[in-house]
Design a protein around this motif. Structure first.
Motif, short mmCIF file in Angstrom:
data_model
loop_
_atom_site.label_atom_id
_atom_site.label_comp_id
_atom_site.label_asym_id
_atom_site.label_seq_id
_atom_site.Cartn_x
_atom_site.Cartn_y
_atom_site.Cartn_z
N ILE A 188 60.62 63.29 13.80
CA ILE A 188 60.87 62.58 14.97
C ILE A 188 60.27 63.14 16.32
O ILE A 188 59.39 61.95 17.37
N ARG A 189 59.66 64.11 16.48
CA ARG A 189 59.02 64.40 17.87
C ARG A 189 56.79 63.79 17.88
O ARG A 189 56.25 63.93 18.96
N GLU A 190 56.83 63.41 16.18
CA GLU A 190 55.68 62.74 16.15
C GLU A 190 55.34 61.60 15.80
O GLU A 190 54.11 60.39 15.61
N ASP A 191 56.60 60.85 16.12
CA ASP A 191 56.91 59.11 16.14
C ASP A 191 56.98 58.77 17.92
O ASP A 191 58.04 58.87 18.13
N LYS A 192 56.54 57.93 18.22
CA LYS A 192 56.54 57.59 19.81
C LYS A 192 57.50 56.57 20.14
O LYS A 192 57.96 56.07 21.03
N GLY A 242 69.52 67.77 17.70
CA GLY A 242 68.28 69.00 16.75
C GLY A 242 68.43 68.87 15.57
O GLY A 242 67.70 68.51 14.63
N ILE A 243 68.32 66.72 15.61
CA ILE A 243 66.92 65.84 14.71
C ILE A 243 65.64 65.76 14.84
O ILE A 243 64.91 65.50 15.67
N VAL A 244 65.45 66.62 13.85
CA VAL A 244 63.87 66.09 13.83
C VAL A 244 63.84 65.91 12.64
O VAL A 244 62.56 64.74 13.15
N SER A 245 64.26 65.39 11.42
CA SER A 245 63.99 64.67 10.21
C SER A 245 64.85 62.65 9.63
O SER A 245 65.66 64.43 10.44
N TYR A 246 64.70 62.26 9.17
CA TYR A 246 65.42 61.34 9.13
C TYR A 246 64.97 60.46 7.61
O TYR A 246 63.87 60.38 7.23
N ALA A 247 66.35 60.27 6.92
CA ALA A 247 66.45 59.39 6.39
C ALA A 247 67.53 58.35 5.85
O ALA A 247 68.28 59.22 5.82
N GLY A 248 67.50 57.03 6.08
CA GLY A 248 68.27 55.62 5.74
C GLY A 248 67.77 54.82 5.07
O GLY A 248 67.02 54.23 4.85
N HIS A 301 66.76 69.10 10.30
CA HIS A 301 66.97 69.91 11.69
C HIS A 301 65.05 70.36 11.64
O HIS A 301 65.03 72.05 12.37
N GLU A 302 64.43 70.00 10.30
CA GLU A 302 63.12 70.76 9.97
C GLU A 302 62.03 69.40 9.60
O GLU A 302 62.91 68.55 9.06
N VAL A 303 60.78 69.82 9.72
CA VAL A 303 60.19 68.85 9.00
C VAL A 303 60.21 68.58 7.59
O VAL A 303 60.23 69.72 7.13
N ARG A 304 60.62 66.99 7.27
CA ARG A 304 60.98 67.47 5.43
C ARG A 304 60.99 65.10 5.70
O ARG A 304 60.48 64.40 6.22
#
Length: 297
Positions: free
Chosen positions: A216-220, A232-238, A257-260
């Motif tokens: 999410i740090r690379e998603d505007k 502490g959210i880094v990656s997400y899937a929904g 909490h890490e890129v995934r």
């Protein structure tokens, strides 16, 4: 965290506008002098507000607003111009917060940073994407009497299973209500709810398939969201929980909490878990209605 403000103006004016915004330490001005340059900036950077002149070399400020509506209609816009409001047609732009500021006023530049801060804060409070069937979706959600349904233990077991299956830090099942997402179960986190403007599920629910955000740090759309960063959210899937009549009322999600990333097969598995969660909710609601009917008889 410095917030990026897109300044769109003519070559001879854009510098002064940028300087006015850069005077506020929490803001960083990004300059553009054409609609095309503005579109590029919106595509490449996490812009939280736009300040635009009405008359531009290759179009108008409303063309910039149209570009924003395509991806982030909640982004606030300020028309900073000496063109009369009567000459600016904004009736079709009700989905974007638009503030008009007459740049000809003596203190206009001095007040610009304050106005930008105000509309950004207002947008954070009220602005988020909604599906076209929002009212029908809310009506469908209201038909599930969640407070009376014994789903807590089932959903706790399901989120435990999901987290274990994907080796994920957090798994949750959430229902998307009018202003917030309420979590019915959450493995790995002590979360009760998030406001709709802060939850990634507000975006995920608009997709038919699984939405994956590897970082999410690379998603505007999310890189400037302090609430997500604090969690502490880094990656997400929904994946969507969809009612039998086609309305998305909730999400089954994975957080790390890490890129995934997730393979196509894993995404399909997450969809199946979401279908299972919806089936549990549907079954429990049907049993509740049957018992109520028996009592009434």
């Amino acid at each position: 965290m410095s917030r990026k403000i897109l300044c769109v103006d003519t070559d001879d004016r854009v510098g002064a506008v940028a300087d006015a915004l850069d005077s506020e330490e929490t803001m960083t001005a990004v300059q553009a002098t054409t609609v095309e340059e503005a579109r590029t900036a919106l595509d490449e950077q996490a812009i939280v507000c736009v300040v635009t002149e009405y008359e531009l070399a290759d179009g108008s400020g409303l063309d910039v607003v149209r570009a924003i509506r395509e991806t982030a209609p909640q982004t606030p816009c300020i028309l900073f111009t000496d063109v009369s409001p009567n000459e600016v047609e904004t009736d079709s732009f009700e989905e974007v917060i638009i503030e008009y500021v007459n740049r000809g006023l003596p203190d206009a530049h001095d007040r610009l940073a304050f106005i930008a801060d105000d509309v950004i804060n207002h947008s954070a409070q009220v602005g988020f994407l909604k599906p076209d069937d929002e009212q029908e979706r809310l009506d469908a959600l209201s038909r599930y009497d969640v407070d009376e349904l014994p789903v807590q233990e089932s959903f706790d077991r399901l989120t435990d299973l999901i987290a274990s299956h994907f080796d994920a830090a957090i798994s949750f099942i959430g229902l998307l209500e009018e202003d917030e997402e309420n979590f019915l179960a959450c493995h790995g986190g002590d979360w009760d709810s998030l406001t709709r403007e802060n939850t990634i599920c507000t975006h995920s629910m608009l997709q038919e398939d699984v939405m994956v955000v590897e970082d999410i740090r690379e998603d505007k759309r999310f890189s400037e969201n302090q609430q997500l960063s604090n969690l502490g959210i880094v990656s997400y899937a929904g994946a969507n929980m969809t009612t039998p009549d086609g309305h998305v009322i909730g999400q089954v999600c994975l957080i790390d909490h890490e890129v995934r990333s997730y393979s196509d097969a894993q995404q399909r598995e997450l969809e199946q878990f979401a279908e299972t969660a919806m089936e549990i909710l549907q079954l429990r609601q049907s049993l509740l209605e049957a018992r109520s009917l028996e009592v009434a008889q």
